[in-house]
Enzyme design. Structure first.
Site, mmCIF file in Angstrom:
data_model
loop_
_atom_site.group_PDB
_atom_site.id
_atom_site.type_symbol
_atom_site.label_atom_id
_atom_site.label_comp_id
_atom_site.label_asym_id
_atom_site.label_seq_id
_atom_site.Cartn_x
_atom_site.Cartn_y
_atom_site.Cartn_z
ATOM 1 N N PHE A 130 0.747 -1.339 0.021
ATOM 2 C CA PHE A 130 -0.021 0.051 0.137
ATOM 3 C C PHE A 130 1.006 1.324 -0.104
ATOM 4 C CE2 PHE A 130 -2.250 3.581 1.948
ATOM 5 C CZ PHE A 130 -3.564 3.364 1.088
ATOM 6 N N ASP A 215 9.129 2.520 1.558
ATOM 7 C CA ASP A 215 8.030 3.082 2.199
ATOM 8 C C ASP A 215 7.841 3.005 3.699
ATOM 9 O OD1 ASP A 215 5.469 4.158 2.975
ATOM 10 O OD2 ASP A 215 4.546 3.408 1.224
ATOM 11 N N LYS A 244 2.623 9.942 8.418
ATOM 12 C CA LYS A 244 2.016 9.679 9.495
ATOM 13 C C LYS A 244 2.888 10.031 10.953
ATOM 14 C CE LYS A 244 -1.020 5.930 7.867
ATOM 15 N NZ LYS A 244 -0.724 4.968 6.630
HETATM 16 C C1 LIG Z 1 -0.802 5.316 4.903
HETATM 17 C C2 LIG Z 1 0.068 4.917 4.206
HETATM 18 C C3 LIG Z 1 0.442 5.561 2.816
HETATM 19 C C4 LIG Z 1 -0.643 6.943 2.494
HETATM 20 O O1 LIG Z 1 -0.428 7.629 3.204
HETATM 21 P P1 LIG Z 1 -1.400 9.127 3.294
HETATM 22 O O2 LIG Z 1 -1.106 9.978 4.304
HETATM 23 O O3 LIG Z 1 -2.638 8.660 3.447
HETATM 24 O O4 LIG Z 1 -1.277 9.677 1.952
HETATM 25 C C5 LIG Z 1 1.395 5.033 2.153
HETATM 26 N N1 LIG Z 1 2.002 4.072 2.359
HETATM 27 C C6 LIG Z 1 2.095 3.307 3.639
HETATM 28 C C7 LIG Z 1 2.783 2.320 3.887
HETATM 29 C C8 LIG Z 1 1.009 3.913 4.368
HETATM 30 O O5 LIG Z 1 0.774 3.186 5.545
#
Ligand SMILES: *Cc1c(COP(=O)(O)O)cnc(C)c1O
Length: 399
Positions: A130, A215, A244
């Site tokens: 994701f 990521d 986050k």
């Molecule tokens: C939450 C998340 C995203 C997306 O972040 P947003 O602030 O919602 O755009 C991308 N990669 C990972 C691993 C995430 O947990």
């Protein structure tokens, strides 16, 4: 369904939120929830941490926004602190996780382009990934349920199986600009990548002139007991997406890079109106003040271990509800045998917030400031929800 002027893209719970205190989220009706969701790994220091509140209030009285046309001292400082504590030599601030990933993707493509390889723009990603909800990041994530109905999938994303170096070699080609991977898949269901696999990925990148993008939007900022999860195994990326937890609840993100990679984005090639604004920078610095304090991350490791052991006990005593416990630090997951949505709803009734993820996993992502007593309380509530689930099963069987 109650009437609402909001889009219907979220199936919201029945909690109408009022305020937060540390690990507690309090509803308008006075219900108190032990918040093991942390706004999906965002409130790294819980709700309304006094140091963050005062940093935001002080900055709010001073200066909110200037655009990136001027120097923002808070941003210079936060970038330097991130550089001092990671592989990175340069930092770009943005507003969200998806934007941080977009920046990393654009930087990798432009790096190859600048090196005379304009056709080298493909990014390899992994099943279960994701990376966000923008047009590019849903293509990167590659999940059909997020791509359906939004037009053609953005080109230049190739997906393969996590953990399989041979499969990865097959998908790599002269078109490959970068490989993007979460060291631990979050939305995918707390799936850890093996250290050997990540080492192998790094080696392949080096052999083929491919950039490695981590990521760490969910795994970062102390969540695993290191500032960033990859520091657990010592494999370093060229680019890293962060968001986050870095804002502790204030929306912000960052793309971290080696100097060589960052150089790809020369003046005019990329930008953001809000990214790196003084409010976000003040809070980001305040988050680091706490997370980088002596002993803080060691404490996260210890609490994570204790939480995980307790969860393992819980899983053992409720085999009809749970299959296994996963994760590291305070990024934990319980794979359920019952539908995870049902279990998370019962946990909410028992006064605990968890977050469903892929692979039928309930994510346990408490604030890093959670105490041992609160961990015990959390396990009690998770136990209560498991008992309620079993009672429902007996009832269901009797009918
Ligand atoms: C939450 C998340 C995203 C997306 O972040 P947003 O602030 O919602 O755009 C991308 N990669 C990972 C691993 C995430 O947990």
């Amino acid at each position: 369904m109650s009437e609402t002027a909001l889009f219907g893209n979220y199936a919201r719970s029945n909690i109408e939120v009022d305020h937060g205190e540390g690990v507690w989220l309090v509803g308008k009706d006075g219900r108190r929830f032990l918040d093991c969701g942390s706004g999906i790994a965002v409130n790294a220091l819980g709700h309304c941490h006094p140091h963050l509140v005062s940093a935001l209030q002080d900055q709010a009285a001073k200066l909110w926004h200037t655009s990136n046309l001027h120097k923002i001292p808070g941003g210079e400082r936060l970038a330097q602190r991130l550089v001092d504590n990671t592989f990175a030599e340069k930092v770009l601030f943005v507003n969200s996780g998806a934007e941080a990933m977009e920046a990393a993707i654009k930087c990798a493509r432009r790096y190859q382009y600048n090196n005379g390889n304009p056709d080298r723009y493909h990014i390899v990603t992994f099943e279960g990934a994701f990376h966000g909800r923008t047009i590019a990041t849903i293509a990167a994530g590659g999940q059909a349920k997020y791509l359906e109905g939004f037009g053609p999938k953005a080109p230049g994303f190739d997906q393969t199986t996590p953990g399989d170096l041979e499969a990865l070699k097959q998908v790599i080609g002269p078109q490959t600009a970068a490989i993007a991977i979460e060291p631990i898949q979050g939305e995918g269901g707390i799936k850890e990548m093996h250290a050997d696999f990540l080492r192998g990925v790094r080696r392949l990148c080096d052999e083929h002139g491919i950039l490695l993008i981590f990521d760490e939007i969910q795994t970062g900022v102390g969540r695993t007991g290191k500032l960033f999860a990859h520091q657990l195994i010592g494999v370093e990326p060229d680019l890293m997406a962060v968001a986050k937890g870095i804002g502790g609840g204030f929306p912000m993100g960052a793309c971290l890079a080696t100097a060589e990679a960052a150089e790809a984005l020369a003046p005019g090639t990329h930008g953001t109106t809000f990214g790196g604004n003084p409010l976000a920078m003040a809070v980001g610095n305040a988050v680091l003040d706490v997370v980088l304090e002596d002993g803080f991350l060691e404490e996260v490791q210890a609490k994570g271990l204790s939480f995980k052991q307790k969860l393992a006990g819980l899983v053992d005593s409720h085999p009809k509800v749970f299959a296994e416990v996963r994760g590291v630090g305070l990024m934990l997951g319980i794979r359920c045998t019952v539908p995870v949505g049902d279990y998370v709803a019962l946990a909410r009734d028992a006064g605990l917030l968890a977050v469903p993820a892929g692979d039928n996993v309930a994510r346990i992502l408490p604030p890093l400031t959670i105490s041992e007593d609160e961990i015990s309380m959390a396990v009690e509530r998770l136990e209560q929800a498991a008992a309620a689930m079993e009672a429902n099963m007996v009832e269901g069987a009797a009918e």
